[in-house]
Scaffold this active site. Structure first.
Site, short mmCIF file in Angstrom:
data_model
loop_
_atom_site.label_atom_id
_atom_site.label_comp_id
_atom_site.label_asym_id
_atom_site.label_seq_id
_atom_site.Cartn_x
_atom_site.Cartn_y
_atom_site.Cartn_z
CG ASP A 84 -1.73 1.23 1.38
OD1 ASP A 84 -2.35 1.63 0.38
OD2 ASP A 84 -1.75 1.81 2.48
CG ASP A 137 -1.41 2.00 6.96
OD1 ASP A 137 -1.82 1.94 5.78
OD2 ASP A 137 -1.46 3.03 7.64
CG ASP A 165 -4.23 -1.14 3.17
OD1 ASP A 165 -4.48 -0.87 1.99
OD2 ASP A 165 -3.58 -0.41 3.92
#
Length: 714
Positions: free
Chosen positions: A412, A609, A613
């Protein structure tokens, strides 16, 4: 009573109390409900008395499904449709998996009692010089037989239900034969070692994820509803579709809906992953979990409670976790080898020596699963302890094993490769000091993250901002401030257009900043543009070094999957030299990308995080949650959590994984080596059955000593 616990179009979860630990009923429901037109999949979980049904929502509805279930449960179970025969309405052998999973305290107490009896035997024989009876009906024989009941149950299940031959049957037969032949103490020693090994393995098994729903739940308890021109405070649980919900600065949005009055800047990082606040006005859609940074809005609720986007994402995460296939542990392969070797050795000894005692000795030597239960379990346990000391939480040995071999890693962006703190990357203007002076003076008391970045950069360069008089923050545009007799504008192109400031001179430069992934902030003084500031989020320390180490360690594909604007994500991917970039992705889109990469490259590791996600973390073969500041749900869903956000830990994880596998292999060969020596000595008549049992102690001590090296692994 059938209760609907959660539902979204095409998927429903129900609680059926009669299902509790009732495998035959579960098989019956799955078989009969699966035959109903429109039902795509029915999955029962007897352990928690739940049923998940996937269906074509254009052909069925929840109430129709519940009616079908009631009819199915009312009919008598047809044993011919089950995978095994029910006994007294309950399948005892199929309940093995739930019955044997006793609470840890109970298993520890059982092990302590067995160890206490062994201590009594040793004191009686060696201190008091009084022999202990070892025949089948002696206390030792009965206790050994009682301690072997879980093993015997496993052996029964694998033989008559799963119809396969494993180490459990071999070990169970060896122990029963040893007890019947008067070697109950030897059998008891093996059972004690086996229980200890299983308990140790249980501590490194998959950790509980029961807190997923709690972590995803909104922290909002009350909301303000607009009724007849007044605001009434009501509990969030009492909100209904069509309610007008008022949300102000600093409050979370409790419903999915559309803004019908007002405008605001929203932080939707938990939904879309966007790092910057999003300007929303009348007619725009908003989602539960979003946070109003500035402004007041009134939302017409379209979805509430478990129908909201956040709740539906929780259901998708839950379903993805259920569908993830369990990975066969390395110990299974070792057990298969040991099983073949033990069977052949026992038969060869019996044929060549025609001595039942020698064959029993060889069987007892080879039957102990220390080399399989402890070889991997102790290595993994030591590695997990070592990782924990470095603030790396690994939720089980299988995850540690796979993270070292996955060829594809996905990242990410915000909060993972970058921090959530913006910084000034470049300043474009004729006089940079003057530009920063006016910008920092205007933004000096602004709480916006971009304002803090501008003020920090100015102070770093020694530019001291002045105090301003009147300032006005225009949502979605920027800031207007009065500094002495001067009017200063700081914001985007819309802000400059509203102030009738010409941007012709800096328009191309700003476009280049945006193309390179930066946020462009214009500064104007008294109606004249002074320049433009490019702001970006800081890269985490060691990003370049870590990516290089990962490639050197065998990672063949590194991808970026982000909710940020595609141009911003692509610029960062190009800067870091990543192999692919997928920008502008919502949570379910991220999971789709992970699935596609798995099909192309094999095992996939996802590093993220945030809540956005969570679905991708659950979909990946290994999910890694970054950072103590990361979302609790991401940490809960992930297989591995890096508490201190250090990028270098990713490379350390792979190194630790490889070292753990090496130690596990060494343990296996150590155990097999002592087994081979025991076979030779037992077949030659040098070892007695009791001495053969001591081989297991040698296994254990050697394996523990070797695994302890991982405690200080570097």
């Amino acid at each position: 009573m059938i209760q609907i616990r959660h539902q979204i179009p095409g998927r429903i979860r129900l609680r059926i109390p009669a299902l509790a630990r009732n495998r035959p009923l579960a098989d019956w429901i799955e078989h009969e409900l699966g035959a109903v037109p429109g039902v795509e999949q029915a999955t029962c979980n007897p352990g928690c008395a739940s049923l998940v049904v996937r269906y074509g929502h254009s052909r069925l509805d929840p109430e129709t499904i519940r009616a079908h279930l009631e009819a199915i449960i009312a009919r008598p179970i047809d044993p011919s449709r089950l995978t095994c025969d029910p006994v007294d309405g309950r399948c005892r052998s199929c309940q093995r998996g739930t019955q044997d999973q006793a609470p840890p305290l109970k298993r520890i107490l059982s092990l302590v009692l067995l160890a206490g009896y062994l201590g009594y035997v040793l004191i009686r024989e060696h201190l008091l010089k009084r022999p202990v009876a070892q025949h089948a009906l002696s206390p030792t024989g009965l206790i050994a037989l009682a301690g072997a009941i879980p093993l015997l149950r496993d052996a029964w299940h694998e033989t008559f239900v799963e119809r396969r031959f494993t180490l459990h049957q071999f070990l169970a037969f060896s122990l029963v034969l040893g007890i019947l032949m008067g070697e109950a103490l030897t059998a008891f020693e093996i059972i004690l070692v086996l229980r200890g090994g299983e308990l140790l393995e249980g501590f490194v098994a998959n950790r509980s994820r029961r807190a997923i729903r709690r972590m995803l739940a909104l922290s909002v308890k009350d909301a303000w509803v607009w009724v007849d021109g007044q605001e009434l405070q009501v509990a969030v649980a009492e909100l209904r579709e069509g309610d007008r919900v008022v949300v102000r600065t600093g409050e979370k949005i409790p419903v999915d809906g559309v803004i019908e009055h007002g405008e605001a800047e929203l932080n939707e990082a938990s939904i879309s992953g966007r790092s910057e606040p999003v300007f929303k006005q009348v007619g725009d859609a908003v989602f539960a979990g979003g946070y109003v940074e500035r402004g007041v809005i009134r939302i017409r609720a379209e979805r509430v409670g478990e129908a909201t986007y956040l709740a539906r994402m929780a259901a998708l995460v839950d379903a993805s976790l259920d569908q993830k296939a369990p990975v066969q542990q390395r110990a299974d392969e070792l057990a298969a080898r040991l099983l073949r070797l033990g069977t052949l050795s026992t038969l060869a000894t019996l044929v060549l020596t025609r001595s039942v005692e020698r064959a029993l000795t060889v069987m007892l030597v080879m039957s102990c699963p220390c080399s399989t239960v402890l070889a991997a379990a102790t290595a993994v346990s030591a590695a997990l302890h070592s990782a924990t000391r470095r603030q790396m939480l690994i939720k089980g040995g299988v995850h540690l094993e796979r993270v070292g071999t996955a060829p594809c890693i996905c990242f990410d962006k915000t909060g993972t490769l970058t921090t959530e703190t913006p910084e000034v990357a470049t300043v474009i203007g004729d006089d940079e000091s003057a530009l920063l002076y006016w910008a920092a003076s205007a933004e000096h008391h602004n709480t916006h993250a971009l304002a803090h970045a501008i003020v920090r950069h100015a102070e770093t360069l020694g530019v001291e901002p002045d105090t301003h008089g009147i300032s006005e923050h225009l949502l979605g545009h920027g800031l207007e401030a009065r500094i002495g007799e001067h009017r200063v504008l700081v914001g985007n192109a819309r802000m400059m257009a509203s102030g009738k400031v010409s941007l012709r001179r800096y328009k191309a430069a700003a476009e280049q900043l945006i193309e390179s992934g930066l946020t462009a902030v214009y500064v104007a003084l008294d109606g004249k543009a002074l320049g433009v500031i490019g702001i970006r989020h800081q890269l985490r320390a060691e990003v370049h070094e870590t990516l290089a180490r990962l490639r050197a360690d065998g990672v063949s594909h590194i991808a970026l999957i982000s909710g940020d604007e595609p141009r911003v994500a692509a610029a960062l991917a190009e800067e870091l030299g990543l192999d692919s970039c997928h920008g502008g992705r919502l949570p379910e889109d991220k999971a789709e990308v992970v699935r596609a990469l798995r099909a192309e490259h094999g095992a996939v590791v996802m590093v993220g995080d945030g809540v956005n996600d969570a679905l991708a973390l659950a979909e990946a073969d290994i999910g890694i949650a970054m950072g103590s500041g990361g979302s609790e749900v991401a940490i809960e869903v992930a297989d591995i959590a890096l508490a201190d956000s250090a990028m270098g830990n990713l490379a350390e994880l792979r190194a630790l994984s490889r070292q753990t596998l090496r130690v596990a292999d060494q343990n296996y060969y150590l155990a097999v080596g002592t087994d081979v020596a025991g076979i030779a000595l037992g077949a030659a008549g040098i070892l007695s059955p009791a001495m053969g049992g001591l081989i297991h102690v040698t296994h254990t001590l050697g394996i523990l000593a070797n695994s302890s090296r991982l405690l200080s692994a570097r």
